[in-house]
Design a protein around this motif. Sequence first.
Motif, short mmCIF file in Angstrom:
data_model
loop_
_atom_site.label_atom_id
_atom_site.label_comp_id
_atom_site.label_asym_id
_atom_site.label_seq_id
_atom_site.Cartn_x
_atom_site.Cartn_y
_atom_site.Cartn_z
N ASP A 1 45.68 49.16 45.00
CA ASP A 1 45.46 50.37 44.22
C ASP A 1 46.70 51.24 44.31
N ASN A 2 47.32 51.52 43.17
CA ASN A 2 48.44 52.45 43.14
C ASN A 2 47.90 53.87 43.16
N ALA A 3 48.52 54.69 43.98
CA ALA A 3 48.19 56.12 44.01
C ALA A 3 48.94 56.77 42.85
N ALA A 4 48.23 57.11 41.79
CA ALA A 4 48.85 57.63 40.57
C ALA A 4 48.22 58.95 40.17
N HIS A 5 48.59 59.42 38.98
CA HIS A 5 48.04 60.67 38.44
C HIS A 5 47.72 60.49 36.97
N ASP A 6 46.63 61.14 36.53
CA ASP A 6 46.27 61.08 35.11
C ASP A 6 47.16 62.04 34.32
N ARG A 7 46.92 62.15 33.02
CA ARG A 7 47.75 62.99 32.15
C ARG A 7 47.74 64.47 32.55
N ASN A 8 46.70 64.88 33.26
CA ASN A 8 46.58 66.28 33.68
C ASN A 8 47.09 66.50 35.11
N GLY A 9 47.66 65.46 35.72
CA GLY A 9 48.20 65.59 37.07
C GLY A 9 47.19 65.38 38.17
N ASN A 10 45.96 64.99 37.81
CA ASN A 10 44.94 64.76 38.82
C ASN A 10 45.13 63.39 39.46
N PRO A 11 44.97 63.28 40.79
CA PRO A 11 45.14 61.99 41.45
C PRO A 11 44.08 60.98 40.99
N GLU A 12 44.51 59.74 40.84
CA GLU A 12 43.59 58.65 40.54
C GLU A 12 44.19 57.34 41.05
N LYS A 13 43.38 56.31 41.12
CA LYS A 13 43.83 55.00 41.59
C LYS A 13 43.90 54.04 40.40
N TRP A 14 44.98 53.27 40.35
CA TRP A 14 45.14 52.24 39.32
C TRP A 14 45.16 50.90 40.02
N ARG A 15 44.18 50.07 39.73
CA ARG A 15 44.06 48.77 40.39
C ARG A 15 44.92 47.71 39.70
N TYR A 16 45.65 46.97 40.51
CA TYR A 16 46.49 45.86 40.07
C TYR A 16 46.15 44.64 40.91
N GLU A 17 46.41 43.48 40.34
CA GLU A 17 46.20 42.22 41.03
C GLU A 17 47.41 41.33 40.72
N ILE A 18 48.01 40.75 41.74
CA ILE A 18 49.19 39.91 41.52
C ILE A 18 49.11 38.67 42.40
N TRP A 19 49.52 37.57 41.82
CA TRP A 19 49.55 36.28 42.51
C TRP A 19 50.99 35.80 42.46
N PHE A 20 51.62 35.66 43.61
CA PHE A 20 52.97 35.12 43.69
C PHE A 20 52.84 33.60 43.61
N PHE A 21 52.76 33.11 42.39
CA PHE A 21 52.38 31.74 42.08
C PHE A 21 53.32 30.72 42.72
N ASN A 22 54.61 30.89 42.50
CA ASN A 22 55.60 30.02 43.11
C ASN A 22 56.93 30.76 43.16
N GLU A 23 58.02 30.04 43.39
CA GLU A 23 59.31 30.71 43.60
C GLU A 23 59.93 31.31 42.35
N ASP A 24 59.32 31.12 41.18
CA ASP A 24 59.89 31.76 39.99
C ASP A 24 58.85 32.25 39.00
N ARG A 25 57.61 32.43 39.43
CA ARG A 25 56.57 32.95 38.54
C ARG A 25 55.65 33.90 39.30
#
Length: 174
Positions: free
Chosen positions: A24-48
Amino acid sequence: MPVLPQLEGSTFNADLRDRHIIHDNAAHDRNGNPEKWRYEIWFFNEDRVIYAIHGGPMADRKNFQAATYQCIRFGELWQVNWQEETGTICSLVLDIPNQRLSTLLGFSKRHWRTENEAAHGDKRNAEDFARWRELAKIESSQADRILLSEQAEILEDSRGVGDLEPIDLSWQTL
């Protein structure tokens, strides 16, 4: 696949290969209020990398990209970089011992501010892919960018596909 020459002798296989992270990235909405943005990443191999965005303005996006990996400190710090079809430049630093990510994203201003919904979808869908490529053409200058720096707490750290979909290495990337 064999490890790329720049990764030979590194701890890439132990540190990153097949690693799947949800954060979860600690981010802010358009009004400057804190919110969380969820991301998911898979380091598949050495170049993807394969990833999905579940929160924030770019939510509902699934993508995969060619990536470069750079070890900063074996077993501890890695930098991963890629560019999307939209023209967005992405960079993240994975701090393994502290279970944190630091990111820098470079969006075109119009893409970020008014056309972010055009970046939703799945790269495997030809219409989504074509629309994303058009986003790269919307600014007249590379200087028309928004730089977004965020930090994230790693919520889940595992190995394997998780809820993401594997890719065929012959599929097109930048």
